[in-house]
Design a protein around this motif. Sequence first.
Motif, short mmCIF file in Angstrom:
data_model
loop_
_atom_site.label_atom_id
_atom_site.label_comp_id
_atom_site.label_asym_id
_atom_site.label_seq_id
_atom_site.Cartn_x
_atom_site.Cartn_y
_atom_site.Cartn_z
N ARG A 81 0.83 -1.21 0.00
CA ARG A 81 0.00 0.00 0.00
C ARG A 81 0.87 1.26 0.00
N LYS A 253 -4.69 0.64 -3.28
CA LYS A 253 -4.26 2.04 -3.34
C LYS A 253 -4.49 2.62 -4.74
N LEU A 254 -4.18 1.84 -5.79
CA LEU A 254 -4.46 2.29 -7.15
C LEU A 254 -5.95 2.58 -7.35
N GLN A 256 -8.26 3.30 -4.99
CA GLN A 256 -8.71 4.43 -4.20
C GLN A 256 -8.27 5.75 -4.82
N ASP A 257 -7.03 5.80 -5.31
CA ASP A 257 -6.55 7.03 -5.95
C ASP A 257 -7.33 7.32 -7.23
N THR A 258 -7.69 6.27 -7.96
CA THR A 258 -8.44 6.46 -9.20
C THR A 258 -9.85 6.97 -8.92
N ALA A 260 -10.79 8.68 -6.32
CA ALA A 260 -10.67 10.06 -5.86
C ALA A 260 -10.44 11.02 -7.03
N TYR A 261 -9.61 10.60 -7.98
CA TYR A 261 -9.33 11.46 -9.13
C TYR A 261 -10.57 11.66 -9.99
N HIS A 336 -6.77 8.07 -15.42
CA HIS A 336 -6.06 9.31 -15.08
C HIS A 336 -5.65 10.09 -16.33
N LEU A 345 2.96 11.91 -10.31
CA LEU A 345 1.87 11.27 -9.58
C LEU A 345 2.28 9.86 -9.14
N ILE A 347 0.56 7.26 -9.24
CA ILE A 347 -0.14 6.23 -10.00
C ILE A 347 0.80 5.45 -10.92
N TYR A 350 3.08 3.05 -8.91
CA TYR A 350 2.35 1.86 -8.48
C TYR A 350 2.14 0.90 -9.66
#
Length: 375
Positions: A81, A253-254, A256-258, A260-261, A336, A345, A347, A350
């Motif tokens: 993570r 993590k990938l 969740q970040d996606t 959010a973006y 993204h 970033l 992303i 990861y």
Amino acid sequence: MNFELSEDQQMLQNMLRQFLAQRYGFAERTAASRSDLGFRPEIWSALAGELGLLGATISEDRGGLGGGAVEQMIIMEELGRALVLEPVAETLFHGAWLLEKAGGAAAGLLADVAAGKVRLALAIGEPQMRYDYADVAATAERSASGWRLNGQKSVVIAAPWADQLIVAARTSGRAGDVAGISLMLVPVDATGVSMHPYPTIDGRRAADIILSDVEVSQDALIGSEGQGLELLEELRDRAVAAQAAEASGLLDKLLQDTVAYTQQRQQFGQPIASFQVLQHRMVDMYMHVELTRAAALLATLKLDAPADERARAASSAKATVAEACRFVGQNAVQLHGGMGMTDELPIGHYFKRATQIEGEFGTADWHLARRARLG
């Protein structure tokens, strides 16, 4: 069956997650990866001294905390993570496990491993090899002082950071023979060890190694002479389980970040997360993350099962994880847009680690074929 973590295991998970959140920022990780050393010694010392993490799965009488496979899974998920560079898996879950499993004089290093004083790396692969460990061709011959090693090793992950190498070499037979492979503990600074280090795509370090008349003592032998293949096969399954756990944290993590973006990115006056086709895409990503987590748990719980059962679970997990790494990683980058390919970033970093995991310790095709042979 109860899949809930115990109170102690939850404390381990929370402690490590909090430590990494506070001390392992993305900017610091990137700077360390690009430095000459390639990792942060202060983090390594903290993992050992402040957290006791480097002895988590070493038995108490060897200086560790006595944890097991579930503790390995918890630790690897959190390391994934946070995209941790430091060679925890190579040192603790690969090298230290081998030393303790085999016993003998080499196991005396375990207390130093737990204290963070020794880092280990596995030197198994060779230029002519693919994924069959029986194809080891490097040799170890008896000498006046113990053993004399010759051969080449390729893509030895974490070797530039290691103090000791665990080398697979033939004490009898020839490449392809099931019997005759032995494991040797070799100091990286031993005379005749030539190391050619380089960065890997995921920001870590590896090396190609040439062994030219390397002399080691009789005590360098790990386990029984000529019986190393069975240990290596079990190690592969344990490494696959550890990477599956790492992948579950990394892919989560990938995702969740996606998510959010896409909630922030505006198109036609509204967040692109409101577009149904993208919602479907992210649901598919979520399903792959959950399948990875389930596969990691199954592989972990089967590590102490009979060899065939353990191998089936590991190979099934690897096929699941490889597909998830590709699907989640590629879709995270695509959602993204161009930002997903930049170094600024997290992303893209990861995604590179996910790509590395996809092919380590055997490809999906290799593991599917192995799973079919096992029935």
